[in-house]
Design a protein around this motif. Structure first.
Motif, PDB file in Angstrom:
ATOM      1  N   LEU A 218      -3.908   3.600  10.881  1.00 13.36           N
ATOM      2  CA  LEU A 218      -3.334   4.627  10.011  1.00 13.36           C
ATOM      3  C   LEU A 218      -4.015   5.970  10.224  1.00 13.36           C
ATOM      4  O   LEU A 218      -3.346   6.999  10.343  1.00 13.36           O
ATOM      5  CB  LEU A 218      -3.425   4.193   8.549  1.00 13.36           C
ATOM      6  N   GLU A 219      -5.337   5.986  10.299  1.00 14.43           N
ATOM      7  CA  GLU A 219      -6.056   7.249  10.519  1.00 14.43           C
ATOM      8  C   GLU A 219      -5.694   7.872  11.860  1.00 14.43           C
ATOM      9  O   GLU A 219      -5.552   9.088  11.969  1.00 14.43           O
ATOM     10  CB  GLU A 219      -7.569   7.016  10.415  1.00 14.43           C
ATOM     11  N   THR A 220      -5.532   7.055  12.884  1.00 18.79           N
ATOM     12  CA  THR A 220      -5.137   7.551  14.204  1.00 18.79           C
ATOM     13  C   THR A 220      -3.752   8.181  14.147  1.00 18.79           C
ATOM     14  O   THR A 220      -3.518   9.274  14.687  1.00 18.79           O
ATOM     15  CB  THR A 220      -5.170   6.405  15.238  1.00 18.79           C
ATOM     16  N   CYS A 221      -2.835   7.523  13.467  1.00 18.90           N
ATOM     17  CA  CYS A 221      -1.464   8.026  13.334  1.00 18.90           C
ATOM     18  C   CYS A 221      -1.439   9.339  12.552  1.00 18.90           C
ATOM     19  O   CYS A 221      -0.755  10.292  12.949  1.00 18.90           O
ATOM     20  CB  CYS A 221      -0.615   6.960  12.653  1.00 18.90           C
ATOM     21  N   LEU A 222      -2.186   9.407  11.462  1.00 17.30           N
ATOM     22  CA  LEU A 222      -2.218  10.625  10.645  1.00 17.30           C
ATOM     23  C   LEU A 222      -2.858  11.784  11.405  1.00 17.30           C
ATOM     24  O   LEU A 222      -2.379  12.924  11.328  1.00 17.30           O
ATOM     25  CB  LEU A 222      -2.966  10.373   9.342  1.00 17.30           C
ATOM     26  N   ALA A 223      -3.918  11.522  12.153  1.00 20.80           N
ATOM     27  CA  ALA A 223      -4.562  12.580  12.946  1.00 20.80           C
ATOM     28  C   ALA A 223      -3.594  13.116  13.997  1.00 20.80           C
ATOM     29  O   ALA A 223      -3.519  14.331  14.231  1.00 20.80           O
ATOM     30  CB  ALA A 223      -5.838  12.042  13.597  1.00 20.80           C
ATOM     31  N   TYR A 224      -2.842  12.235  14.617  1.00 21.76           N
ATOM     32  CA  TYR A 224      -1.847  12.649  15.607  1.00 21.76           C
ATOM     33  C   TYR A 224      -0.793  13.534  14.952  1.00 21.76           C
ATOM     34  O   TYR A 224      -0.434  14.596  15.477  1.00 21.76           O
ATOM     35  CB  TYR A 224      -1.196  11.409  16.234  1.00 21.76           C
ATOM     36  N   ALA A 225      -0.284  13.114  13.798  1.00 19.95           N
ATOM     37  CA  ALA A 225       0.753  13.886  13.111  1.00 19.95           C
ATOM     38  C   ALA A 225       0.245  15.286  12.755  1.00 19.95           C
ATOM     39  O   ALA A 225       0.962  16.277  12.925  1.00 19.95           O
ATOM     40  CB  ALA A 225       1.223  13.149  11.860  1.00 19.95           C
ATOM     41  N   ARG A 226      -0.980  15.357  12.273  1.00 17.71           N
ATOM     42  CA  ARG A 226      -1.565  16.674  11.950  1.00 17.71           C
ATOM     43  C   ARG A 226      -1.689  17.528  13.211  1.00 17.71           C
ATOM     44  O   ARG A 226      -1.355  18.711  13.206  1.00 17.71           O
ATOM     45  CB  ARG A 226      -2.921  16.497  11.282  1.00 17.71           C
ATOM     46  N   ASP A 227      -2.177  16.912  14.282  1.00 16.62           N
ATOM     47  CA  ASP A 227      -2.354  17.626  15.544  1.00 16.62           C
ATOM     48  C   ASP A 227      -1.027  18.163  16.086  1.00 16.62           C
ATOM     49  O   ASP A 227      -0.992  19.221  16.708  1.00 16.62           O
ATOM     50  CB  ASP A 227      -3.014  16.698  16.568  1.00 16.62           C
TER      51      ASP A 227
ATOM     52  N   VAL B 241      16.381 -11.588   0.497  1.00 21.68           N
ATOM     53  CA  VAL B 241      15.515 -11.744  -0.675  1.00 21.68           C
ATOM     54  C   VAL B 241      15.603 -10.510  -1.576  1.00 21.68           C
ATOM     55  O   VAL B 241      16.021  -9.436  -1.146  1.00 21.68           O
ATOM     56  CB  VAL B 241      14.042 -12.001  -0.274  1.00 21.68           C
ATOM     57  N   ASP B 242      15.184 -10.666  -2.817  1.00 22.28           N
ATOM     58  CA  ASP B 242      15.094  -9.536  -3.740  1.00 22.28           C
ATOM     59  C   ASP B 242      13.743  -8.857  -3.544  1.00 22.28           C
ATOM     60  O   ASP B 242      12.701  -9.525  -3.529  1.00 22.28           O
ATOM     61  CB  ASP B 242      15.234 -10.018  -5.187  1.00 22.28           C
ATOM     62  N   LEU B 243      13.776  -7.532  -3.396  1.00 21.30           N
ATOM     63  CA  LEU B 243      12.569  -6.753  -3.106  1.00 21.30           C
ATOM     64  C   LEU B 243      12.542  -5.490  -3.942  1.00 21.30           C
ATOM     65  O   LEU B 243      13.572  -5.049  -4.454  1.00 21.30           O
ATOM     66  CB  LEU B 243      12.544  -6.339  -1.630  1.00 21.30           C
ATOM     67  N   GLU B 244      11.369  -4.893  -4.021  1.00 17.60           N
ATOM     68  CA  GLU B 244      11.259  -3.525  -4.524  1.00 17.60           C
ATOM     69  C   GLU B 244      10.942  -2.643  -3.332  1.00 17.60           C
ATOM     70  O   GLU B 244       9.877  -2.764  -2.718  1.00 17.60           O
ATOM     71  CB  GLU B 244      10.134  -3.377  -5.549  1.00 17.60           C
ATOM     72  N   GLU B 245      11.888  -1.789  -2.980  1.00  9.42           N
ATOM     73  CA  GLU B 245      11.694  -0.844  -1.886  1.00  9.42           C
ATOM     74  C   GLU B 245      10.946   0.376  -2.419  1.00  9.42           C
ATOM     75  O   GLU B 245      11.202   0.823  -3.542  1.00  9.42           O
ATOM     76  CB  GLU B 245      13.057  -0.435  -1.332  1.00  9.42           C
ATOM     77  N   GLN B 246      10.020   0.887  -1.613  1.00 13.47           N
ATOM     78  CA  GLN B 246       9.209   2.028  -2.034  1.00 13.47           C
ATOM     79  C   GLN B 246       9.214   3.111  -0.966  1.00 13.47           C
ATOM     80  O   GLN B 246       9.201   2.807   0.226  1.00 13.47           O
ATOM     81  CB  GLN B 246       7.759   1.600  -2.277  1.00 13.47           C
ATOM     82  N   ASP B 247       9.194   4.366  -1.425  1.00 11.55           N
ATOM     83  CA  ASP B 247       9.050   5.530  -0.561  1.00 11.55           C
ATOM     84  C   ASP B 247       7.739   6.218  -0.872  1.00 11.55           C
ATOM     85  O   ASP B 247       7.487   6.532  -2.054  1.00 11.55           O
ATOM     86  CB  ASP B 247      10.206   6.516  -0.751  1.00 11.55           C
ATOM     87  N   TRP B 248       6.922   6.425   0.136  1.00 12.98           N
ATOM     88  CA  TRP B 248       5.625   7.068  -0.009  1.00 12.98           C
ATOM     89  C   TRP B 248       5.611   8.366   0.797  1.00 12.98           C
ATOM     90  O   TRP B 248       6.256   8.468   1.839  1.00 12.98           O
ATOM     91  CB  TRP B 248       4.518   6.162   0.525  1.00 12.98           C
ATOM     92  N   VAL B 249       4.847   9.374   0.310  1.00  9.11           N
ATOM     93  CA  VAL B 249       4.776  10.683   0.952  1.00  9.11           C
ATOM     94  C   VAL B 249       3.330  11.155   0.960  1.00  9.11           C
ATOM     95  O   VAL B 249       2.588  10.953  -0.007  1.00  9.11           O
ATOM     96  CB  VAL B 249       5.652  11.715   0.205  1.00  9.11           C
ATOM     97  N   LEU B 250       2.940  11.825   2.059  1.00 12.35           N
ATOM     98  CA  LEU B 250       1.612  12.423   2.177  1.00 12.35           C
ATOM     99  C   LEU B 250       1.750  13.825   2.732  1.00 12.35           C
ATOM    100  O   LEU B 250       2.396  14.025   3.767  1.00 12.35           O
ATOM    101  CB  LEU B 250       0.733  11.584   3.107  1.00 12.35           C
ATOM    102  N   SER B 251       1.136  14.798   2.066  1.00 11.69           N
ATOM    103  CA  SER B 251       1.047  16.147   2.617  1.00 11.69           C
ATOM    104  C   SER B 251      -0.040  16.142   3.684  1.00 11.69           C
ATOM    105  O   SER B 251      -1.151  15.656   3.432  1.00 11.69           O
ATOM    106  CB  SER B 251       0.706  17.158   1.520  1.00 11.69           C
ATOM    107  N   LEU B 252       0.268  16.679   4.847  1.00 10.59           N
ATOM    108  CA  LEU B 252      -0.687  16.707   5.954  1.00 10.59           C
ATOM    109  C   LEU B 252      -1.412  18.045   6.077  1.00 10.59           C
ATOM    110  O   LEU B 252      -2.180  18.243   7.004  1.00 10.59           O
ATOM    111  CB  LEU B 252       0.036  16.379   7.270  1.00 10.59           C
ATOM    112  N   ARG B 253      -1.174  18.923   5.158  1.00 15.13           N
ATOM    113  CA  ARG B 253      -1.828  20.242   5.202  1.00 15.13           C
ATOM    114  C   ARG B 253      -3.214  20.190   4.630  1.00 15.13           C
ATOM    115  O   ARG B 253      -3.605  19.417   3.864  1.00 15.13           O
ATOM    116  CB  ARG B 253      -0.997  21.249   4.437  1.00 15.13           C
TER     117      ARG B 253
END
Length: 162
Positions: free
Chosen positions: A102-111, A150-162
């Motif tokens: 996750l940290e590698t992916c987030l660093a790439y997105a910021r870059d 199956v019955d699920l709870e779908e979730q949407d998550w957001v992170l500001s990269l600034r």
């Protein structure tokens, strides 16, 4: 565990990604074959349409064993990235590899200049959801769905990269 390398996707990884997602989610959550089709669609779309300037995949590997994956792709809006196909083999969980991916992916997105990262998941993925929250993501939406048999709870998550 041996040293774990994070490398780009290569020949053979697509089949592994589809198979292991399908097998693990069928065993752990009783997902049906429609989940395998969704993963296949995501992988094929990435391989056919990948923008090498701003999209990336990582495969975690120890020796010749694949242990996990994470993808950073363009989101629906400008400067928005989307996290896809975050997966760890059951034997690789609980050792910090998920955090590293996750940290590698987030660093790439910021870059690459993305301002925001989004992801969709299910509440049943408690360890991943805890990692998202710890990494600064905010749970923006949740809704009950019937998906993959199956019955699920779908979730949407957001992170500001600034």
């Amino acid at each position: 565990m041996q040293d774990i390398a994070l490398r780009d996707i290569k020949i053979g990884d697509a089949g592994w990604l589809i198979q292991r997602h399908a097998e693990c989610y069928a065993a752990a959550e009783q997902f049906d074959a429609s989940f395998e089709l969704l993963v296949a669609d995501i992988v094929v779309d990435f391989l056919r349409n990948r923008d090498l300037t701003c999209e990336r995949a990582w495969i975690a590997e120890a020796g010749d064993a694949r242990l996990g994956s994470i993808f950073c792709v363009r989101g629906a809006r400008p400067r928005q990235a989307k996290l896809r196909l975050f997966f760890l083999e059951p034997t690789a969980r609980g050792r910090g590899l998920g955090r590293r991916l996750l940290e590698t992916c987030l660093a790439y997105a910021r870059d690459k200049g993305y301002a925001q990262m989004t992801l969709s998941t299910h509440a049943s993925h408690t360890a991943a959801c805890a990692l998202y929250a710890k990494s600064g993501f905010t749970l923006e939406a949740r809704r009950p769905v019937r998906a993959f048999g199956v019955d699920l709870e779908e979730q949407d998550w957001v992170l500001s990269l600034r």
